[in-house]
Scaffold this motif. Structure first.
Motif, PDB file in Angstrom:
ATOM      1  N   ASP A  47       0.817  -1.215   0.000  1.00 38.03           N
ATOM      2  CA  ASP A  47       0.000   0.000   0.000  1.00 38.03           C
ATOM      3  C   ASP A  47       0.847   1.260   0.000  1.00 38.03           C
ATOM      4  OD1 ASP A  47      -2.232  -1.586  -0.028  1.00 38.03           O
ATOM      5  OD2 ASP A  47      -2.756  -1.295   2.078  1.00 38.03           O
ATOM      6  N   ARG A 197      -9.857 -11.308  -5.443  1.00 35.96           N
ATOM      7  CA  ARG A 197     -10.240 -10.127  -4.635  1.00 35.96           C
ATOM      8  C   ARG A 197      -9.223  -9.003  -4.782  1.00 35.96           C
ATOM      9  NH1 ARG A 197      -9.170  -8.663   0.705  1.00 35.96           N
ATOM     10  NH2 ARG A 197      -8.554 -10.765   1.387  1.00 35.96           N
ATOM     11  N   PHE A 198      -7.937  -9.335  -4.710  1.00 32.01           N
ATOM     12  CA  PHE A 198      -6.931  -8.279  -4.843  1.00 32.01           C
ATOM     13  C   PHE A 198      -6.902  -7.714  -6.262  1.00 32.01           C
ATOM     14  CE2 PHE A 198      -5.161 -10.056  -0.875  1.00 32.01           C
ATOM     15  CZ  PHE A 198      -4.988  -8.873  -0.174  1.00 32.01           C
ATOM     16  N   ARG A 201      -9.787  -5.389  -6.314  1.00 34.57           N
ATOM     17  CA  ARG A 201      -9.561  -4.242  -5.410  1.00 34.57           C
ATOM     18  C   ARG A 201      -8.669  -3.187  -6.042  1.00 34.57           C
ATOM     19  NH1 ARG A 201      -6.535  -4.842   0.493  1.00 34.57           N
ATOM     20  NH2 ARG A 201      -6.234  -2.617   0.895  1.00 34.57           N
ATOM     21  N   PHE A 202      -7.604  -3.629  -6.722  1.00 34.53           N
ATOM     22  CA  PHE A 202      -6.643  -2.685  -7.276  1.00 34.53           C
ATOM     23  C   PHE A 202      -6.799  -2.460  -8.781  1.00 34.53           C
ATOM     24  CE2 PHE A 202      -4.238  -4.443  -3.546  1.00 34.53           C
ATOM     25  CZ  PHE A 202      -4.267  -3.276  -2.792  1.00 34.53           C
ATOM     26  N   LEU A 238     -16.114  -9.508   1.302  1.00 35.16           N
ATOM     27  CA  LEU A 238     -15.149  -8.433   1.067  1.00 35.16           C
ATOM     28  C   LEU A 238     -15.214  -7.943  -0.371  1.00 35.16           C
ATOM     29  CD1 LEU A 238     -12.098  -9.852   3.064  1.00 35.16           C
ATOM     30  CD2 LEU A 238     -13.425  -7.814   3.629  1.00 35.16           C
ATOM     31  N   MET A 239     -15.438  -8.842  -1.321  1.00 35.38           N
ATOM     32  CA  MET A 239     -15.536  -8.440  -2.725  1.00 35.38           C
ATOM     33  C   MET A 239     -16.787  -7.600  -2.972  1.00 35.38           C
ATOM     34  SD  MET A 239     -14.256 -11.880  -4.677  1.00 35.38           S
ATOM     35  CE  MET A 239     -13.234 -12.997  -3.722  1.00 35.38           C
ATOM     36  N   GLY A 242     -16.142  -4.241  -1.955  1.00 35.32           N
ATOM     37  CA  GLY A 242     -15.005  -3.632  -2.632  1.00 35.32           C
ATOM     38  C   GLY A 242     -15.412  -2.767  -3.810  1.00 35.32           C
ATOM     39  N   PRO A 243     -14.408  -2.217  -4.519  1.00 36.18           N
ATOM     40  CA  PRO A 243     -14.676  -1.276  -5.605  1.00 36.18           C
ATOM     41  C   PRO A 243     -15.167  -1.910  -6.899  1.00 36.18           C
ATOM     42  CG  PRO A 243     -12.323  -1.616  -5.371  1.00 36.18           C
ATOM     43  CD  PRO A 243     -12.970  -2.349  -4.239  1.00 36.18           C
ATOM     44  N   ASP A 244     -14.951  -3.222  -7.102  1.00 39.47           N
ATOM     45  CA  ASP A 244     -15.330  -3.840  -8.378  1.00 39.47           C
ATOM     46  C   ASP A 244     -15.864  -5.260  -8.179  1.00 39.47           C
ATOM     47  OD1 ASP A 244     -15.718  -4.339 -11.067  1.00 39.47           O
ATOM     48  OD2 ASP A 244     -13.587  -4.701 -11.494  1.00 39.47           O
TER      49      ASP A 244
END
Length: 521
Positions: A47, A197-198, A201-202, A238-239, A242-244
């Motif tokens: 991060d 998920r990552f 997220r990114f 969490l997904m 999350g943003p997407d």
């Protein structure tokens, strides 16, 4: 040589609080003459290189247990006359993905985790590793993703990329595993979900070799047998937050994992659709497009984070809303099985999703009346005005909101998502329809109809009809009908109307003081 990717830096820049904490740790080493290497591991390093704030500081030690070093830090702080906090000792709990003992302690107000570097080996058929002390390189290679394998060496102030891929993958915006992905996923198939998920997220791309491994039959089988449903549910939750979430679900469908994760029961009817994953992702994508077409401030006010999560889950499972399964002696919506048994999310989540599916259908059916022009709604053929389109519209909306309570906004929006699926149109048109539905309910003053108390309570109604019985509940509903239709009506007016209704249904002399049956009415 090309410079860093936008948003990625090559060196970690510490803020004042981080500098203070790390200086205290270095002073602890010096005071006690310790040779321990202190490295911040994983997400914090990632991060910081992505220029994101992170309060998740995990420090890996090369020669002692975390609790031993945490005690040294507290001892040093006490010698300096500074405040210390109790050390939390979290023992190994592999079922909760805690594979090694961890010491938690607050230093200068920030919670820090201390663990020792480790290496891992996996027994056949288990995702629970046997963990032992390891080197920094072994620790880096046993991690799930290269972008999570970076270390920040507190002593040298340098980022250590011991896999040789972490920095490059951050720059290239790629999700990759330190070891061959097939090995990584067969050891611990939960890492497939974490990779997705990552990536979502990114906004990173999944490495083609990773996708190939995740799509294999053996990894799919391992995911279904080695990972607990609770852990799957945590990752999916969490997904959704999350943003997407759409991007994440697309990867599951592409890798052939959707049905494994969102598992349907074997006795559902009709049987699992062949396009289950594809249809679910399309439905979720439609819902996201609809929300994107709406002003963000309006979406945030109507769908706060927790309700938005439930809305997205309901949208994802919209294609199977008519599918049922037998639970004990009754047929239940299959969405309840997916949520309660497949993902082990709270039963309340399952109930709310089922309510949204029913409520969205009810809103879709009521939409023509709710959106009719006011001049068409005023006509009535009876003196009490109860049969006018305006009254029927208010009654319909009032009972819908009263049943759904805080879910009614989400149900109204979800009804527009259903329309997008059945009749392809622009998301902006569907968003406008949903906005008009919400606006219609608000303009009628019924947006909190579940808080409305009947003008006449059960006691007053019983005094009118003469004795208790099932008629009390039904007449209470009629009182609410009248209230919805007459927002400015008084208790006296409502009582007079209800007396007339009761007389028309049959007096006590005619019906033996009993309420007429549905057949008689």
């Amino acid at each position: 040589m090309a410079g860093p990717s936008p948003g990625v830096v090559e060196m970690v820049e510490l803020n004042a609080q981080e500098e203070r904490i790390f200086n205290t740790l270095k002073q602890t080493l010096a005071h006690f003459g310790l040779k321990t290497q202190l490295r911040v591991a994983g997400g914090w390093v990632r991060d910081k290189l992505l220029r994101r704030d992170s309060g998740d500081i995990d420090i890996a030690l090369d020669d002692q247990m975390g609790v031993d070093f945490a005690e040294k830090v507290n001892e040093y702080l006490r010698l300096r006359g500074e405040q210390t906090r109790e050390i939390g000792h979290i023992k190994s709990n592999p079922d909760q993905s805690k594979h090694l003992e961890t010491a938690k302690v607050k230093i200068h107000g920030t919670e820090i985790d201390f663990v020792n570097l480790r290496s891992e080996t996996y027994a056949e058929g288990s995702r629970i590793p046997e963990a032992t002390f390891g080197t920094a390189e072994q620790d880096a290679f046993r991690r799930d993703l290269t972008i999570n394998s970076l270390f920040y060496n507190i002593g040298t102030g340098e980022v250590e990329d011991l896999t040789g891929k972490g920095k490059a993958d951050l720059l290239a915006r790629v999700i990759r595993t330190p070891l061959p992905p097939r090995t990584t996923f067969l050891d611990d198939p939960l890492r497939v979900l974490r990779a997705v998920r990552f990536g979502a997220r990114f906004g990173f791309t999944l490495d083609p070799e990773l996708v190939e491994a995740a799509s294999s039959a053996e990894v799919r089988a391992a995911l279904g047998t080695k990972v607990s449903r609770e852990r799957m549910g945590v990752e999916i939750d969490l997904m959704l937050k999350g943003p997407d979430p759409v991007g994440a679900m697309r990867w599951f469908d592409r890798c052939g994992l959707f049905s494994t994760i969102f598992q349907l029961p074997p006795n559902c009817a009709p049987a699992e659709p062949q396009t289950y994953g594809q249809s679910a992702v399309a439905s979720l994508a439609s819902s996201a497009a609809l929300l994107d077409a709406w002003p963000k401030t309006e979406v945030d006010s109507q769908l706060p984070p927790e309700l938005r999560r439930i809305f997205l889950l309901a949208a994802l499972l919209l294609p199977v809303k008519a599918v049922t399964y037998k639970e004990k002696k009754s047929m239940q919506p299959v969405s309840k099985f997916v949520i309660r048994e497949g993902l082990k999310l709270p039963a309340k989540d399952a109930d709310r999703v089922a309510a949204l599916h029913v409520g969205s259908d009810e809103f879709a059916a009521a939409a023509p009346a709710l959106l009719s022009p006011d001049e068409e709604a005023a006509t009535s053929t009876t003196g009490d005005g109860m049969d006018s389109l305006s009254a029927r519209r208010r009654i319909t909306a009032g009972h819908l909101v009263r049943r759904l309570k805080e879910l009614w906004h989400a149900a109204a929006i979800l009804s527009a998502v259903s329309a997008l699926s059945s009749e392809p149109s622009k998301p902006s048109d569907a968003a406008e329809t949903a906005a008009l539905l919400v606006q219609s309910v608000r303009e009628m003053g019924l947006d909190r109809a579940w808080e409305m108390k009947p003008l006449l309570d059960g006691k007053a109604i019983m005094a009118m009809v003469g004795k208790p019985g099932p008629q009390i509940a039904e007449l209470t509903q009629k009182v609410l009908d009248w209230q919805f239709a007459h927002p400015k009506g008084s208790v006296q007016e409502c009582s007079q109307w209800l007396e007339g209704v009761w007389r028309s249904l049959g007096s006590s002399e005619q019906h033996g003081n009993t309420y007429p049956s549905k057949k008689q009415r």
